[in-house]
Structures are given as C-alpha cells and as structure tokens.
Design an enzyme around this catalytic site. Structure first.
Site, PDB file in Angstrom:
ATOM      1  N   GLU A 188      44.142  14.893  21.647  1.00  0.00           N
ATOM      2  CA  GLU A 188      45.335  15.263  22.848  1.00  0.00           C
ATOM      3  C   GLU A 188      45.195  15.785  23.826  1.00  0.00           C
ATOM      4  O   GLU A 188      45.442  15.396  24.697  1.00  0.00           O
ATOM      5  CB  GLU A 188      46.858  15.870  22.175  1.00  0.00           C
ATOM      6  N   HIS A 205      48.381   8.253  29.919  1.00  0.00           N
ATOM      7  CA  HIS A 205      48.509   9.191  28.518  1.00  0.00           C
ATOM      8  C   HIS A 205      46.834   8.975  27.760  1.00  0.00           C
ATOM      9  O   HIS A 205      46.509   8.605  27.077  1.00  0.00           O
ATOM     10  CB  HIS A 205      49.733   9.838  28.112  1.00  0.00           C
ATOM     11  N   GLU A 206      47.778   6.922  27.430  1.00  0.00           N
ATOM     12  CA  GLU A 206      46.841   6.290  26.724  1.00  0.00           C
ATOM     13  C   GLU A 206      46.043   6.336  27.040  1.00  0.00           C
ATOM     14  O   GLU A 206      44.301   5.399  25.865  1.00  0.00           O
ATOM     15  CB  GLU A 206      48.240   5.081  25.497  1.00  0.00           C
ATOM     16  N   HIS A 229      43.058   8.640  25.549  1.00  0.00           N
ATOM     17  CA  HIS A 229      42.585   8.455  24.173  1.00  0.00           C
ATOM     18  C   HIS A 229      41.576   7.616  24.540  1.00  0.00           C
ATOM     19  O   HIS A 229      41.021   7.532  23.545  1.00  0.00           O
ATOM     20  CB  HIS A 229      43.848   7.625  23.519  1.00  0.00           C
TER      21      HIS A 229
HETATM   22 ZN    ZN Z   1      48.494  11.200  22.007  1.00  0.00          ZN
END
Ligand code: ZN
Length: 496
Positions: free
Chosen positions: A292, A262-263, A266
C-alpha cells in the site's frame, strides 16, 4: 537428508507451488473479468482440487524436512530466508488443531454470504453470530500460535510482520491529535470546487485515458494488462505478467483515474522485483503495508501532487472537452477535496486514516474482550462521531460496510494507514537525491520509479517490512513525516 537433496526437493516444491498458484490466480482473475455467471460451481471444484494439491505438497514431511534443513544450514542468506518464509507461512496454520481449522474455513464460507445479505438488508443482528465466532476463532488461533503474546499483536503481525499495538498507538495517537483539529478548521472554510470531475465521461474515452495514464507512469504494457471489474485490484503471476483492473463510472472521472494510478503503483512494485526471485519464495511484495505504501505513493504523493497537475490536465483535456477552461491549480484543489464521509473506500487522503483508526480501536477492544459483538454498532457510530464528526444513519454505511471481517481478516486494516505513512517517509528520503517535483512536472516519473526500484521493489520478500523501510530510509519508521505532509498539504489547500 543431504543439503543438495533438500535443495532439489524445495526447489521443485517452489516451482510447482508457483505453477499451481498461477493457475488458481488466473481462474480467480477470470472469474471477475470474463467468466460467464454460471461458471461458479465448476470453478469452485477446480480450485478445491488445485488448492488441495498445494496443501498436500507443502505439508509433505519430506518438503518440511527439506525446508527445516535449509532454514538451519542453507548455504546462502537467501536460501535460509526462502526456507524461513516458507515455514513461517505454514507454522501459524499448523498451530491450529485441524478440525478447528476446517470448521473455521466452513464458517468463513458461510459468513461471506451472511454478510452480503446482512449488508443488503441493513441487518447487523443477522451477521452478529458469525462475526462473534470469527473474532473468537481469531483470538483462540493467535493464542495457539503464540500463547505468551497478546492475541491482537499476533494477528497484526500476520499482516505486517513485527507490528504491535504499542507501535500503532504511538502512530495513531499523535496522528489523530493533529488531524481532527485540522478537519474542524477545514469545516469552517469555503469548500473547494470539484465540479470539473463530475459530468459525462464516456467509458470509451476513459479507457483511452487509462492507456495514457499508464504510459505516463512508465508501465510496460507488454507486461501489464488492464481489465474492468466492480472493485479495482492488482494480481500478479510473475514479474513479466501483472494485471490491474479498474471501474468506469460515466458520471465522474476521478474514480477510474486514481484507481488506475493506485493499481499501477502495485503493478510497478511487482514488475520491479528482481526477476531472479521469480518462482521462488522471495517473489512478490513483502507485505500489505509496504504494498500500500507503493500504490499510495503513486496515487497520492505523485498523482494528487501539484506538479503532476501539469501533466494530468493536458491528458484530461485531450480526452474530455469539459476540462478546456480548467487551470492546473483548480484541478489540484478538486482532486484534493477533503470532507468527512461514511465510506472508507471513498474517503479522501486526509480523512482516510481516521476510518482505519475506528476499525483498529474496535478490533483491539473486541479481541481483548472489552467489547462485545452485540455492542459493536453502537461503538462504531460513537467512534465515527468522535473522529469524523458525522452521524452514521445505517449499519450498511457503518459497521457492515467492509468485507474484511466476514473474510476472517482481523488485524489487516492498520496496514492501509501504515502504508501511507511509510510513503511519506520514503518521499522525504527520496528528495535527498532526486528532484521529485521537477521529475514529475517534466513527465519523468521514471526517476521516482528508479529510486523505488532500487530501495524497495527489487528486494521482493528478502527483508521484513520494518527492515526494508529502515534500509531504504536509513532510519526506523517515523510517523512524523506523514503528519507533517498532511498538515502542510491541507492547510495550504484550505488556507487554514
Ligand atoms: Zn491497494
């Protein structure tokens, strides 16, 4: 003021703002990764001085005049856009009477500590007075800024430009109508076995596994660092310096695995912004919802997809012997286990948007004055019962769980759910030109990243979120992609 002079003043402000932002960001990052526990007071003082420098510089009448001139008469679209972005950020704040803004800052500072205590002691009544003031302030500030608009629309737009309740009602209504019955059907089936994700996974092995995961994602480690914190997050200073964090729980491996993915999503977004935008107002991701959408793209649409299991399983087997007898299909089912739960941040992909809807409905009612803060815990529990079908035993696991409201973020939650829906629409568009499943199974996530870089990442803040999405997809936002994605995936896994 001449245009050339305006440009010089504006550029200098941008450069200095980024330098100060870099310093403050580094200090904040250090605070949660390495700083000794006694460092808070000195850090607070330094951050106070630095943020005042930013405030004074940005509100300097000469800078404001330069920005106005560039917004009106900048030579290129990009120059006008930079000035527009800069002025937009300060206009909301300028609409608030100064004393009220100062009082609000003090209130938030106080509310954070009160909320922490209230959560620890499961005492909503202790937090209620501050929470009531926070909602009152947000309603009032929204009306100062846009007296003719509905306050909650104004607040939503602070986080996702142009977003309205009308759009969200049109998004959440059909989503809820289709997910809730699906969850009820799932509840009547045999739950999937996720025991392979639980056991003993030494932190050292998880660290080495994270390195492999980041390599699988094509993350350039010369530009992206990883550290350990209580709550995972990503911070970025420029396209050549991004940091992600994770947390290693030795009794289960999925938390760090999916937080790294997830990170990492980003981080890829931030590293993929056109480097010509570095140190300007165009740098960085454009909104919370788009950000997101990218992190969840990697986490769920790739990371929890069936083709990725063919890559993930050998990596898990390399680091953790307990995965020896597991098949890719078993792993796929394990990482997609769906079950109504109380805590938003631990929710699975299918139930997650229901957690957001609870918060959205309550914020909407609170800002409209239809619900009083004192009635909030009851309303929360009732809504969780209605959407997720489970009782809420304590406020700590209910209305007190998130830090957003005590931090003054009202209107922020919906962007989490929107991000997932943006991602599903982007994936459908991407499939027209990329064989996504084959690329993932072959270890070529780079093909996916290249598409996202071309259509999303490189633009930075050049376009507002709705326009960026429409340009990428060739059509406006359409939630049906997301609903269909969820239905197809979960009815397949659970055979319902
Ligand atoms: Zn996030």
């Amino acid at each position: 003021m001449k245009l050339s002079e305006a440009r010089t003043i504006f550029r200098e402000m941008e450069e200095k703002t980024h330098a100060l932002g870099h310093g403050m960001g580094m200090i904040t990052y250090d605070a949660v990764t390495g700083a000794p526990s006694g460092a808070a007071a000195g850090r607070g003082r330094t951050l106070g001085v630095l943020s005042e420098m930013v405030y004074l510089m940005q509100t300097d009448p000469k800078v404001q005049e330069a920005a106005e001139l560039l917004r009106q008469s900048g030579e290129t679209e990009l120059e006008r856009r930079e000035a527009e972005l800069f002025l937009r950020d300060s206009e909301y704040m300028k609409a608030i009477p100064q004393q009220e803004y100062v009082d609000y800052t003090v209130l938030l500072n106080d509310a954070d500590a009160v909320w922490h205590r209230a959560k620890a002691e499961n005492d909503f009544a202790a937090f209620a007075p501050d929470l009531e003031k926070i909602f009152d302030c947000n309603r009032r500030f929204a009306l100062y800024y846009r007296p003719e608009e509905k306050p909650y629309d104004t607040l939503l737009s602070q986080y996702e430009r142009g977003l309205t309740m009308e759009q969200l009602d049109g998004f959440f209504g059909p989503l809820r109508a289709r997910i809730v019955p699906l969850l009820q059907k799932i509840a009547g089936t045999q739950q999937v076995d996720d025991s392979c994700l639980h056991g003993y996974f030494p932190a050292a092995a998880q660290r080495a596994f994270s390195d492999d995961l980041m390599a699988e994602m094509g993350i350039d480690r010369a530009l992206c660092g990883i550290a350990e914190t209580e709550h995972p997050f990503t911070t970025n200073f420029n396209t050549k310096d991004v940091r992600i964090t994770t947390h290693y729980y030795e009794d289960h491996v999925d938390f760090s695995m999916f937080s790294v993915i997830h990170e990492g999503g980003h981080a890829l977004y931030e590293m993929g912004v056109d480097e010509a935008y570095d140190f300007t107002e165009l740098a960085g991701g454009v909104s919370m919802g788009i950000h997101e959408s990218q992190s969840r793209f990697y986490e769920n649409l790739i990371g929890r997809s069936r083709p990725f299991m063919d890559r993930l399983l050998p990596l898990l087997q390399k680091h953790f012997p307990s995965f020896a007898g597991i098949t890719p299909e078993q792993l796929y089912r394990a990482v997609n286990k769906s079950q109504p739960s109380l805590i938003r941040t631990e929710a699975d992909e299918l139930t997650y948007p229901l957690h957001i809807m609870v918060r959205y409905e309550l914020e909407k009612a609170l800002i409209a004055g239809e619900l009083k803060v004192a009635e909030l815990p009851g309303a929360w529990n009732e809504m969780v019962g209605k959407y997720l079908g489970i009782p809420v035993p304590t406020d700590r696991e209910g209305v007190l769980q998130d830090s957003h409201w005590s931090g003054g973020s009202v209107g922020y939650f919906p962007s989490y759910a929107l991000g997932s829906a943006y991602g599903a629409q982007l994936l459908a568009k991407m499939r027209e030109s990329v064989d996504v499943d084959a690329a993932i199974a072959a270890g070529q996530i780079g093909q996916v990243t290249a598409w996202l870089r071309e259509h999303i990442f490189r633009h930075g803040r050049r376009y507002d979120p709705a326009e960026l999405l429409e340009r990428a997809c060739g059509a406006p936002f359409d939630a049906s992609y997301y609903i269909e994605y969820l239905e197809k995936k979960y009815s397949g896994i659970y055979g319902v």
